[in-house]
Design a protein around this motif. Structure first.
Motif, PDB file in Angstrom:
ATOM      1  N   LEU A 306       0.816  -1.201   0.000  1.00  0.00           N
ATOM      2  CA  LEU A 306       0.000   0.000   0.000  1.00  0.00           C
ATOM      3  C   LEU A 306       0.857   1.262   0.000  1.00  0.00           C
ATOM      4  N   SER A 307       0.334   2.300  -0.646  1.00  0.00           N
ATOM      5  CA  SER A 307       0.965   3.617  -0.605  1.00  0.00           C
ATOM      6  C   SER A 307      -0.131   4.646  -0.401  1.00  0.00           C
ATOM      7  N   GLY A 308       0.272   5.899  -0.147  1.00  0.00           N
ATOM      8  CA  GLY A 308      -0.701   6.959   0.087  1.00  0.00           C
ATOM      9  C   GLY A 308      -0.261   8.261  -0.539  1.00  0.00           C
ATOM     10  N   MET A 309      -0.467   8.394  -1.838  1.00  0.00           N
ATOM     11  CA  MET A 309       0.008   9.575  -2.553  1.00  0.00           C
ATOM     12  C   MET A 309      -0.745  10.854  -2.186  1.00  0.00           C
ATOM     13  N   ALA A 310      -1.944  10.719  -1.618  1.00  0.00           N
ATOM     14  CA  ALA A 310      -2.776  11.899  -1.381  1.00  0.00           C
ATOM     15  C   ALA A 310      -2.477  12.617  -0.074  1.00  0.00           C
ATOM     16  N   GLY A 311      -1.732  11.988   0.835  1.00  0.00           N
ATOM     17  CA  GLY A 311      -1.496  12.670   2.104  1.00  0.00           C
ATOM     18  C   GLY A 311      -0.413  12.016   2.927  1.00  0.00           C
ATOM     19  N   ASP A 312       0.274  12.820   3.732  1.00  0.00           N
ATOM     20  CA  ASP A 312       1.376  12.289   4.525  1.00  0.00           C
ATOM     21  C   ASP A 312       0.906  11.557   5.774  1.00  0.00           C
ATOM     22  N   ARG A 313      -0.400  11.552   6.057  1.00  0.00           N
ATOM     23  CA  ARG A 313      -0.922  10.832   7.219  1.00  0.00           C
ATOM     24  C   ARG A 313      -1.656   9.560   6.817  1.00  0.00           C
ATOM     25  N   GLU A 314      -1.491   9.148   5.580  1.00  0.00           N
ATOM     26  CA  GLU A 314      -2.214   7.955   5.127  1.00  0.00           C
ATOM     27  C   GLU A 314      -1.796   6.721   5.909  1.00  0.00           C
ATOM     28  N   ILE A 315      -0.540   6.638   6.317  1.00  0.00           N
ATOM     29  CA  ILE A 315      -0.091   5.476   7.097  1.00  0.00           C
ATOM     30  C   ILE A 315      -0.926   5.360   8.366  1.00  0.00           C
ATOM     31  N   GLU A 316      -1.098   6.490   9.079  1.00  0.00           N
ATOM     32  CA  GLU A 316      -1.862   6.442  10.322  1.00  0.00           C
ATOM     33  C   GLU A 316      -3.328   6.119  10.070  1.00  0.00           C
ATOM     34  N   ARG A 317      -3.906   6.734   9.046  1.00  0.00           N
ATOM     35  CA  ARG A 317      -5.320   6.482   8.774  1.00  0.00           C
ATOM     36  C   ARG A 317      -5.565   5.005   8.451  1.00  0.00           C
ATOM     37  N   ILE A 318      -4.719   4.454   7.582  1.00  0.00           N
ATOM     38  CA  ILE A 318      -4.878   3.042   7.231  1.00  0.00           C
ATOM     39  C   ILE A 318      -4.611   2.159   8.454  1.00  0.00           C
ATOM     40  N   GLY A 319      -3.514   2.463   9.158  1.00  0.00           N
ATOM     41  CA  GLY A 319      -3.123   1.630  10.291  1.00  0.00           C
ATOM     42  C   GLY A 319      -4.109   1.660  11.442  1.00  0.00           C
ATOM     43  N   GLN A 320      -4.750   2.794  11.667  1.00  0.00           N
ATOM     44  CA  GLN A 320      -5.638   2.934  12.821  1.00  0.00           C
ATOM     45  C   GLN A 320      -7.094   2.587  12.516  1.00  0.00           C
ATOM     46  N   TYR A 321      -7.530   2.826  11.274  1.00  0.00           N
ATOM     47  CA  TYR A 321      -8.955   2.696  10.982  1.00  0.00           C
ATOM     48  C   TYR A 321      -9.301   1.603   9.962  1.00  0.00           C
ATOM     49  N   VAL A 322      -8.310   1.034   9.295  1.00  0.00           N
ATOM     50  CA  VAL A 322      -8.578   0.026   8.272  1.00  0.00           C
ATOM     51  C   VAL A 322      -7.996  -1.335   8.659  1.00  0.00           C
ATOM     52  N   LEU A 323      -6.714  -1.372   8.974  1.00  0.00           N
ATOM     53  CA  LEU A 323      -6.050  -2.650   9.206  1.00  0.00           C
ATOM     54  C   LEU A 323      -6.576  -3.430  10.410  1.00  0.00           C
ATOM     55  N   PRO A 324      -6.899  -2.783  11.540  1.00  0.00           N
ATOM     56  CA  PRO A 324      -7.349  -3.589  12.695  1.00  0.00           C
ATOM     57  C   PRO A 324      -8.545  -4.478  12.370  1.00  0.00           C
ATOM     58  N   ALA A 325      -9.550  -3.936  11.703  1.00  0.00           N
ATOM     59  CA  ALA A 325     -10.740  -4.737  11.383  1.00  0.00           C
ATOM     60  C   ALA A 325     -10.413  -5.841  10.385  1.00  0.00           C
ATOM     61  N   LEU A 326      -9.576  -5.539   9.391  1.00  0.00           N
ATOM     62  CA  LEU A 326      -9.217  -6.548   8.408  1.00  0.00           C
ATOM     63  C   LEU A 326      -8.430  -7.685   9.046  1.00  0.00           C
ATOM     64  N   LYS A 327      -7.524  -7.344   9.942  1.00  0.00           N
ATOM     65  CA  LYS A 327      -6.727  -8.386  10.582  1.00  0.00           C
ATOM     66  C   LYS A 327      -7.577  -9.225  11.529  1.00  0.00           C
ATOM     67  N   THR A 328      -8.534  -8.595  12.193  1.00  0.00           N
ATOM     68  CA  THR A 328      -9.420  -9.344  13.089  1.00  0.00           C
ATOM     69  C   THR A 328     -10.280 -10.321  12.302  1.00  0.00           C
ATOM     70  N   SER A 329     -10.851  -9.848  11.183  1.00  0.00           N
ATOM     71  CA  SER A 329     -11.693 -10.718  10.364  1.00  0.00           C
ATOM     72  C   SER A 329     -10.871 -11.845   9.748  1.00  0.00           C
ATOM     73  N   ASP A 330      -9.621 -11.552   9.393  1.00  0.00           N
ATOM     74  CA  ASP A 330      -8.745 -12.560   8.801  1.00  0.00           C
ATOM     75  C   ASP A 330      -8.451 -13.659   9.824  1.00  0.00           C
ATOM     76  N   GLN A 331      -8.243 -13.269  11.076  1.00  0.00           N
ATOM     77  CA  GLN A 331      -7.979 -14.262  12.138  1.00  0.00           C
ATOM     78  C   GLN A 331      -9.207 -15.110  12.425  1.00  0.00           C
ATOM     79  N   GLU A 332     -10.388 -14.483  12.304  1.00  0.00           N
ATOM     80  CA  GLU A 332     -11.621 -15.212  12.604  1.00  0.00           C
ATOM     81  C   GLU A 332     -11.906 -16.321  11.595  1.00  0.00           C
ATOM     82  N   VAL A 333     -11.486 -16.092  10.314  1.00  0.00           N
ATOM     83  CA  VAL A 333     -11.754 -17.106   9.289  1.00  0.00           C
ATOM     84  C   VAL A 333     -10.597 -18.080   9.121  1.00  0.00           C
ATOM     85  N   ALA A 334      -9.471 -17.823   9.808  1.00  0.00           N
ATOM     86  CA  ALA A 334      -8.319 -18.711   9.671  1.00  0.00           C
ATOM     87  C   ALA A 334      -8.656 -20.078  10.270  1.00  0.00           C
ATOM     88  N   PRO A 335      -8.176 -21.167   9.647  1.00  0.00           N
ATOM     89  CA  PRO A 335      -8.481 -22.506  10.157  1.00  0.00           C
ATOM     90  C   PRO A 335      -7.803 -22.749  11.501  1.00  0.00           C
TER      91      PRO A 335
END
Length: 335
Positions: A306-335
């Motif tokens: 992933l990259s964030g050409m539109a803003g220098d805070r994209e790392i924080e936005r993705i890391g704080q508001y996107v990745l936690p839910a995706l990682k939680t859902s990924d763990q829930e479906v893992a065998p």
């Protein structure tokens, strides 16, 4: 799913800050590119690995400008120092204009023959010695020292040649983002070819992200980014597309033809007007971005660069508001 931040910039303090921010915001890895205008990837990786304890590093190695035996030695050395946190991203080059600066005039097919020979030698790095008589490389009883667990091997490229090499030799096939249908076909091709050889391969996707609290705010950010692109930068990209023989980057022409650059509900090709790598941004609310990443995951993507050409805070936005839910859902479906 794993998430890798694409480090960018030319100043070391900026790159170091991005690395530490990615490390603190749930990213699994950081990509270190191999470009003529960028810092040396191995020196940079050594410094950044010493500044972190958890983050992995995906170090790009261009087969047009490196030796496979020396690459094996470099990655083993750094993995011995950094606790086996280094992976290899094998790239082949795309622009005749850039390659000619290094005296490389080989055709696309020839460059990929070199890449396959390169990764085949890497696959022998754990043997007592390597003797190889090939079209591009010759080794006689070469011993890779130090020895270390082999790095995970990524092969980047959207062409049939790249997908086939990844299927035969790599752990991951990495492609430039395209529309869902085209991306799904590329993943299916790599996985099918690997399965025919009795192998399993995972797939990665290089894509930009513009995430905001609301869909409207995200599209406003995308439009503002597009408006900031200068005429000269657009002209340079247009000239680049005339000299490119990369299948993934040549695809930018088709993606740029969409009205208002809207490829899908949350996919925007505006960055392809100037970017020499990215074709698409995921644009939307945090929920929109999660859903779009999940859709690519369902098509076969396990690894997101992933990259964030539109803003220098994209790392924080993705890391704080996107990745936690995706990682939680990924763990829930893992065998």
């Amino acid at each position: 799913m794993e998430f890798c931040w694409n480090l960018n910039g030319e100043a070391y303090p900026d790159i170091l800050e991005q690395t530490k921010t990615a490390d603190a915001n749930q990213f699994d890895a950081a990509l270190i590119v191999s470009l003529q205008q960028a810092m040396d990837p191995w020196i940079l990786a050594t410094q950044l690995a010493a500044s972190t304890n958890r983050l992995r590093f995906l170090v790009a190695q261009n087969t047009n400008s490196a030796q496979p035996a020396h690459t094996a030695k470099a990655v083993n050395t750094l993995n011995s120092i950094a606790g086996n946190r280094i992976d290899l991203n094998i790239v082949t080059g795309s622009s005749h204009f850039e390659l000619h600066k290094e005296g490389i005039v080989d055709h696309h097919r020839d460059r990929y023959r070199r890449t396959e020979e390169f990764v085949r030698i890497l696959g022998q790095a754990g043997e007592d010695s390597i003797t190889h008589e090939g079209e591009f490389y010759r080794l006689r009883q070469y011993r890779v020292k130090p020895q270390a667990p082999p790095p995970r091997l990524f092969v980047a490229g959207s062409s049939p040649e790249a997908l086939a090499i990844a299927a035969r030799h790599a752990d991951f096939s990495v492609v430039y983002a395209a529309d869902f249908e085209s991306t799904g076909r590329a993943f299916a091709s790599a996985k099918r070819q690997a399965a025919q050889l009795g192998r399993r391969i995972r797939c990665g996707l290089l894509i930009d992200v513009i995430a905001r609290p609301t869909t409207e705010a995200a599209w406003q950010a995308a439009e503002a980014l597009g408006a900031s692109f200068g005429r000269s930068d657009k002209k340079m990209k247009s000239l680049l597309l005339k000299s490119i023989d990369s299948v993934g980057i040549a695809e930018h022409r088709r993606l740029l033809a969409y009205p208002d650059h809207r490829v899908d509900r949350h996919l925007w090709s505006g960055i392809a007007q100037v970017s020499t790598a990215h074709a698409l941004s995921i644009v939307g609310s945090y929920r929109d971005v999660m859903d779009t990443i999940q859709r690519y995951h369902e098509l076969g993507a396990d690894y997101f660069l992933l990259s964030g050409m539109a803003g220098d805070r994209e790392i924080e936005r993705i890391g704080q508001y996107v990745l936690p839910a995706l990682k939680t859902s990924d763990q829930e479906v893992a065998p």
